[in-house]
Enzyme design. Structure first.
Site, PDB file in Angstrom:
ATOM      1  N   TYR A   9       0.999  -1.227  -0.040  1.00 54.09           N
ATOM      2  CA  TYR A   9       0.038   0.179   0.268  1.00 54.09           C
ATOM      3  C   TYR A   9       1.276   1.249  -0.157  1.00 54.09           C
ATOM      4  O   TYR A   9       1.970   1.311   0.961  1.00 54.09           O
ATOM      5  CB  TYR A   9      -0.548   0.181   0.976  1.00 54.09           C
ATOM      6  CG  TYR A   9      -1.713  -1.078   1.171  1.00 54.09           C
ATOM      7  CD1 TYR A   9      -2.222  -1.921   0.093  1.00 54.09           C
ATOM      8  CD2 TYR A   9      -2.631  -1.565   2.081  1.00 54.09           C
ATOM      9  CE1 TYR A   9      -3.401  -3.257   0.605  1.00 54.09           C
ATOM     10  CE2 TYR A   9      -3.706  -1.943   2.625  1.00 54.09           C
ATOM     11  CZ  TYR A   9      -3.942  -2.855   1.927  1.00 54.09           C
ATOM     12  OH  TYR A   9      -5.065  -4.109   1.802  1.00 54.09           O
ATOM     13  N   LEU A  54     -17.429  -1.761   3.392  1.00 54.84           N
ATOM     14  CA  LEU A  54     -18.528  -0.971   2.626  1.00 54.84           C
ATOM     15  C   LEU A  54     -18.316  -0.634   1.469  1.00 54.84           C
ATOM     16  O   LEU A  54     -19.072   0.365   0.503  1.00 54.84           O
ATOM     17  CB  LEU A  54     -18.064   0.766   3.781  1.00 54.84           C
ATOM     18  CG  LEU A  54     -17.793   0.886   4.888  1.00 54.84           C
ATOM     19  CD1 LEU A  54     -16.964   2.622   4.958  1.00 54.84           C
ATOM     20  CD2 LEU A  54     -18.963   1.094   5.727  1.00 54.84           C
ATOM     21  N   ALA A  55     -17.854  -1.908   0.613  1.00 57.76           N
ATOM     22  CA  ALA A  55     -17.858  -1.988  -0.919  1.00 57.76           C
ATOM     23  C   ALA A  55     -17.345  -0.633  -1.174  1.00 57.76           C
ATOM     24  O   ALA A  55     -18.067   0.142  -2.007  1.00 57.76           O
ATOM     25  CB  ALA A  55     -19.075  -1.906  -1.589  1.00 57.76           C
ATOM     26  N   GLY A  69     -16.534   2.766   0.136  1.00 53.51           N
ATOM     27  CA  GLY A  69     -17.816   4.563   0.244  1.00 53.51           C
ATOM     28  C   GLY A  69     -19.181   3.470  -0.212  1.00 53.51           C
ATOM     29  O   GLY A  69     -20.038   4.545   0.167  1.00 53.51           O
ATOM     30  N   GLY A  72     -23.927   5.466   0.821  1.00 48.74           N
ATOM     31  CA  GLY A  72     -24.954   5.669   0.731  1.00 48.74           C
ATOM     32  C   GLY A  72     -24.692   7.265  -0.220  1.00 48.74           C
ATOM     33  O   GLY A  72     -25.552   7.669  -0.754  1.00 48.74           O
ATOM     34  N   LYS A  73     -23.793   7.965  -0.021  1.00 48.88           N
ATOM     35  CA  LYS A  73     -23.172   8.826  -0.929  1.00 48.88           C
ATOM     36  C   LYS A  73     -22.824   8.833  -1.912  1.00 48.88           C
ATOM     37  O   LYS A  73     -23.043  10.258  -2.687  1.00 48.88           O
ATOM     38  CB  LYS A  73     -21.440   9.928   0.006  1.00 48.88           C
ATOM     39  CG  LYS A  73     -20.623   8.877  -0.425  1.00 48.88           C
ATOM     40  CD  LYS A  73     -19.685   9.360  -0.061  1.00 48.88           C
ATOM     41  CE  LYS A  73     -18.226   8.660  -0.188  1.00 48.88           C
ATOM     42  NZ  LYS A  73     -17.206   9.309   0.237  1.00 48.88           N
TER      43      LYS A  73
END
Ligand SMILES: NC(=O)c1ccc[n+]([C@@H]2O[C@H](COP(=O)([O-])OP(=O)(O)OC[C@H]3O[C@@H](n4cnc5c(N)ncnc54)[C@H](OP(=O)(O)O)[C@@H]3O)[C@@H](O)[C@H]2O)c1
Length: 320
Positions: free
Chosen positions: A53, A214-215, A217, A221-222
């Site tokens: 990373y 959170l897949a 983001g 739901g944003k």
């Protein structure tokens, strides 16, 4: 703060792990320090990174995330307060990859140097390496445990068959065993874990620390369309979610969030935490506000009906 053991490692962790792939990518050094400080202040202390990373970010080469963590440990003098997980094996360029004895010996020294520490709590095989006998990989891990450089080992992105065979090699040769699995698993991406890995982990009493909780983001739901996400660093990762099933999942997250006065990202994490096989989902954040929201998930217990509603909405085949 609730704690759970990572498999049979004797290492206790909180029920949420912070994902370190943002360090040196979507969070610069200063923001990374703020996030890490806020994490400890919130009572959480489990961080996941990898040697590689965040090599995909323009101008990066890999090692940036571990380097930032190392600077933070040094600046704060707090290494012993953190449960630190990192990984080896993903391609770092110049032929540096895989799970051979010689490569792991070199890679662990490089990670320890970047991390400015003399031990890693959980050292994970980032991906399988079928060209190296599993006994060789587990043998070098045994040496590193004896030397005190790593405390426990885990696997990531293994198939159920290869994970089971590694566990059998450990038993047969009296070598340390993988105590954890790090699979991709979230409300949208379910079948990879649920089809066979979950049963293997339960049978062998492994700790499970899923990634992309959170897949990327999407489950916050944003974004409600691919266009809304198009200019974001994670656009390429979230675009696959904008379809009928993805929208059904967001609707059910909205509904449950309203009922429980919570946020969709919290509900998505709480759905993972409600699974008895899950030890601690891994999620990252790029702001302290996002982080605080995610920490709230550790206090959110979903009623059975809410878990069912979310599971049904995200089922990959819907009954007619
Ligand atoms: N083993 C493996 O092969 C593997 C692969 C991938 C990841 N991982 C690990 O798993 C961790 C988690 O994966 P990930 O970080 O890629 O994805 P993720 O946890 O699914 O998504 C996290 C991203 O969602 C956004 N977000 C978080 N909280 C939010 C909130 N409350 N409201 C709105 N947006 C929010 C943030 O991105 P933005 O602000 O940029 O939108 C954040 O960086 C990684 O850090 C890494 O440690 C492992």
């Amino acid at each position: 703060m609730k704690k759970r053991e990572l498999g049979h490692s004797g290492i206790e962790v909180p029920t949420l792990c912070f994902g370190g792939n943002v360090f040196g990518w979507t969070a610069d050094e200063q923001r990374s320090f703020e996030l890490l400080d806020a994490l400890l202040e919130s009572g959480l202390n489990f961080v996941d990174t990898a040697d590689v990373y965040s090599h995909w970010a323009p101008g990066n080469h890999g090692g940036e995330s571990e380097t930032i963590l190392g600077k933070w440990f040094k600046a704060r003098g707090n290494r012993s307060k953190v449960i630190l997980a990192t990984k080896v094996g993903s391609p770092m360029g110049e032929g540096k990859k895989g799970l051979s004895k010689n490569y792991i010996r070199q890679a662990v020294e490089d990670s320890l140097k970047r991390l400015q520490t003399d031990y890693i709590d959980l050292y994970q095989s980032h991906r399988d390496d079928e060209s190296t006998p599993q006994a060789d990989t587990l043998g070098i891990y045994a040496d590193l445990i004896k030397e005190g450089k790593i405390r426990a080992i885990g696997a990531s992105n293994f198939t159920a068959e290869r994970l089971q065979s590694a566990l059998e090699v450990s038993r047969k040769h009296n070598l340390p065993r993988y105590e954890t699995l790090q699979p991709e698993y979230n409300l949208y991406d379910r079948s990879g874990y649920e089809s066979s890995l979950e049963a293997t982990c339960v049978k062998n009493e492994l700790g499970v620390i899923p990634y992309f909780s959170l897949a990327s983001g999407f489950l916050s739901g944003k974004y409600r369309s691919a266009e809304e996400a198009a200019s974001k660093p994670r656009a390429g990762m979230v675009k696959k979610y904008f379809n009928e099933r993805g929208m059904r999942i967001l609707e059910s997250l909205d509904e449950v969030s309203r009922e429980l006065n919570a946020k969709p990202a919290q509900v998505a994490l709480a759905w993972l935490m409600a699974h008895p096989s899950i030890t601690a989902p891994i999620a990252s954040a790029t702001t302290v506000e996002q982080l605080r929201e995610l920490v709230g998930a550790t206090r959110l217990e979903l009623p059975h009906g809410a878990v069912e509603k979310l599971s049904q909405a995200s089922a990959e085949v819907v009954a007619a």
